[in-house]
Design a protein around this motif. Sequence first.
Motif, PDB file in Angstrom:
ATOM      1  N   TYR A 159       0.859  -1.177   0.000  1.00  0.00           N
ATOM      2  CA  TYR A 159       0.000   0.000   0.000  1.00  0.00           C
ATOM      3  C   TYR A 159       0.894   1.224   0.000  1.00  0.00           C
ATOM      4  CZ  TYR A 159      -3.303  -3.559   1.514  1.00  0.00           C
ATOM      5  OH  TYR A 159      -4.054  -4.698   1.598  1.00  0.00           O
TER       6      TYR A 159
ATOM      7  N   HIS B  43     -13.839   3.843  -3.949  1.00  0.00           N
ATOM      8  CA  HIS B  43     -13.249   4.506  -2.792  1.00  0.00           C
ATOM      9  C   HIS B  43     -13.476   6.010  -2.877  1.00  0.00           C
ATOM     10  CE1 HIS B  43     -11.185   0.645  -2.574  1.00  0.00           C
ATOM     11  NE2 HIS B  43     -10.772   0.948  -1.367  1.00  0.00           N
TER      12      HIS B  43
ATOM     13  N   ARG C  88     -12.904   3.029   1.615  1.00  0.00           N
ATOM     14  CA  ARG C  88     -13.713   2.153   0.779  1.00  0.00           C
ATOM     15  C   ARG C  88     -15.195   2.413   1.012  1.00  0.00           C
ATOM     16  NH1 ARG C  88     -15.474  -3.415   0.875  1.00  0.00           N
ATOM     17  NH2 ARG C  88     -14.762  -3.584   3.029  1.00  0.00           N
TER      18      ARG C  88
ATOM     19  N   ASP D 268      -8.774  -1.894  -6.735  1.00  0.00           N
ATOM     20  CA  ASP D 268      -8.990  -3.324  -6.480  1.00  0.00           C
ATOM     21  C   ASP D 268     -10.433  -3.725  -6.760  1.00  0.00           C
ATOM     22  OD1 ASP D 268      -6.556  -4.438  -5.940  1.00  0.00           O
ATOM     23  OD2 ASP D 268      -6.684  -4.207  -3.772  1.00  0.00           O
TER      24      ASP D 268
ATOM     25  N   CYS E  39     -13.101  -2.015  -6.172  1.00  0.00           N
ATOM     26  CA  CYS E  39     -14.067  -1.453  -5.227  1.00  0.00           C
ATOM     27  C   CYS E  39     -14.013   0.079  -5.279  1.00  0.00           C
ATOM     28  CB  CYS E  39     -13.784  -1.923  -3.810  1.00  0.00           C
ATOM     29  SG  CYS E  39     -13.934  -3.700  -3.578  1.00  0.00           S
TER      30      CYS E  39
ATOM     31  N   ALA F 115      -2.632   1.333   4.683  1.00  0.00           N
ATOM     32  CA  ALA F 115      -3.622   0.267   4.511  1.00  0.00           C
ATOM     33  C   ALA F 115      -4.904   0.577   5.280  1.00  0.00           C
ATOM     34  CB  ALA F 115      -3.030  -1.062   4.976  1.00  0.00           C
ATOM     35  N   ILE F 116      -4.764   1.124   6.480  1.00  0.00           N
ATOM     36  CA  ILE F 116      -5.947   1.480   7.282  1.00  0.00           C
ATOM     37  C   ILE F 116      -6.715   2.613   6.618  1.00  0.00           C
ATOM     38  CG2 ILE F 116      -6.690   2.461   9.470  1.00  0.00           C
ATOM     39  CD1 ILE F 116      -4.415   0.968  10.812  1.00  0.00           C
TER      40      ILE F 116
ATOM     41  N   GLU G 134      -8.714   1.303   3.683  1.00  0.00           N
ATOM     42  CA  GLU G 134      -9.915   0.575   4.108  1.00  0.00           C
ATOM     43  C   GLU G 134     -11.005   1.545   4.558  1.00  0.00           C
ATOM     44  OE1 GLU G 134     -12.584  -2.373   4.909  1.00  0.00           O
ATOM     45  OE2 GLU G 134     -10.680  -2.474   3.799  1.00  0.00           O
ATOM     46  N   ARG G 135     -10.617   2.623   5.234  1.00  0.00           N
ATOM     47  CA  ARG G 135     -11.606   3.610   5.683  1.00  0.00           C
ATOM     48  C   ARG G 135     -12.230   4.344   4.505  1.00  0.00           C
ATOM     49  NH1 ARG G 135      -8.123   6.286  10.710  1.00  0.00           N
ATOM     50  NH2 ARG G 135      -8.498   4.599  12.212  1.00  0.00           N
TER      51      ARG G 135
END
Length: 522
Positions: free
Chosen positions: A18, A58, A403, A54, A56, A396-397, A400-401
């Motif tokens: 990432y 964001h 997304r 990926d 998805c 990475a966190i 994810e937030r």
Amino acid sequence: KKSFLMGVVRRAAAIPSYVRLKALGRLLKKPQAALARQLPEYRKHYKKITCLLDGCPHLFRSLTDVVVPFSDAAQLAARAGFRAVHLDREPDQHAAGSACGVRTPVVVLLGHYDHGKTTLLDALLDDEVDATVAPTEHDGITQEIRARRVDLAPGGDAPHAATILDTPGQDIFYRLRNIGALGADLALLVVDAAEGIGDQTQESIGCAEELGVPVVVALNKADLVDDERLDALAAELRGYVALEHAPVLAVSALHRRGLDALREQCVTELNGRCVTEQCVTEKSFEGTDAGNAPVPGGCGLVLDYRTGRTHGRCFHVLLRHGAVREGDHFVCGLTHGRVRVLRNHEGGRGDAIAPGDAVHVACVFKGALSESPVGEPFLLVTAEEAEGLVEERSAAIDLERARIVQQCVEDGSEDNGEEPEGGRRRCIIKTDSANALATVLDALADDYPHVEVVMARIGDVNKTDLEYAAGNEASVYCFETKDGSAVRELARKMGVRIYRYSTLQGLIDSLAGAAAGSNNSH
């Protein structure tokens, strides 16, 4: 000619799993805005950016917040004329070094509460100075993971040292039991011969079975029952798949009976498991290529975390591989820093700790520490590797937030927004350790939805806590923390109630309303 050269891959670019778009731009020598426009389904509305990563969708608040996974970053690199090479920064926790050494085995005490685990630890310590652990506990309850070094063959020709982890037995401490079993080579299941199998006995059996830890069963308080009862209980225990072939021994920790046979059986099980792993011994850290400088490497398991005025910020770490010395750099979650001081459970200072030992590590921190780092890996790396690893984990966190989760509401599953019956109780939790904080938060999240935790922190109550409590109309619930007269006076003026407890179960019961009349308010 220019168009032809742009399609040629000129050189390799090492890209982590990432990466932030700004860092990728520096690596590829491209403006980050130009790279962002090449992302799939790129859209910009004012400062906000949406794109497909990926596969998805964001949403990022601004261009500087954009994080790209390796798969998409590799495509951007190829368009820029680079060959993407995956840079795996996460170290292998089971390959801390190339030297093969024997580490100290780890034995975890598991079982139901009040079955005599801590008393058995005292008995195994025998004539040691600290062989009086049980009498020092509040209400006779273990509320932390305790580590002691024990000789399983006292008086023998060859010592068989082992690190024993004593875990709590109450139901609210299930996380601590799992962490203790996670770092163990052998589980010593303690069962009260008179009381029999309890709820946490069954839970401990399941935990050992899930983690593949061999078990030795100790039927404690055997002096209170007859042989017929012991045989019946042993047969009942062997009904569990994990205990079908487990040794079952009768002991009396209080009267020091059956301990020699128990020690011998533990040594036999540990020898059969061959606790020799690919790990770096203390001698292998005497490097020759760097002027005898310590070679970074190693991995441990965080058993607890505390902060105080005496030693500052301090991890309690069970070292699994490698070795740790003062001055080494470490990574734990999103925190990295330098080891300042190493101390054993007696407070003595040590220069280096070998694999299998538990140690209190006072550190100088950089970065953010999670509210409860208990159970997280404690990795020893170089300073440069630590900074890169924390940056990648943080990215990475953030990814994810960002997304966008597609909300699917089924019939009857939506939230009607109504408050639970009886209203919500707002509170601030302050504890002396990460173990205690994790236990409280786990219990409240599982069983008490009407309790709203507006803030949870480790350490003593301070002015900031009181101001936050006053602004949120919350009370402060403390476990084993200290507050001076100035804090108590400020709380009185601000109208903030502070409740202090010596047991975690008392704190949780009070929040649940079961013990509302027994609060010790100040």
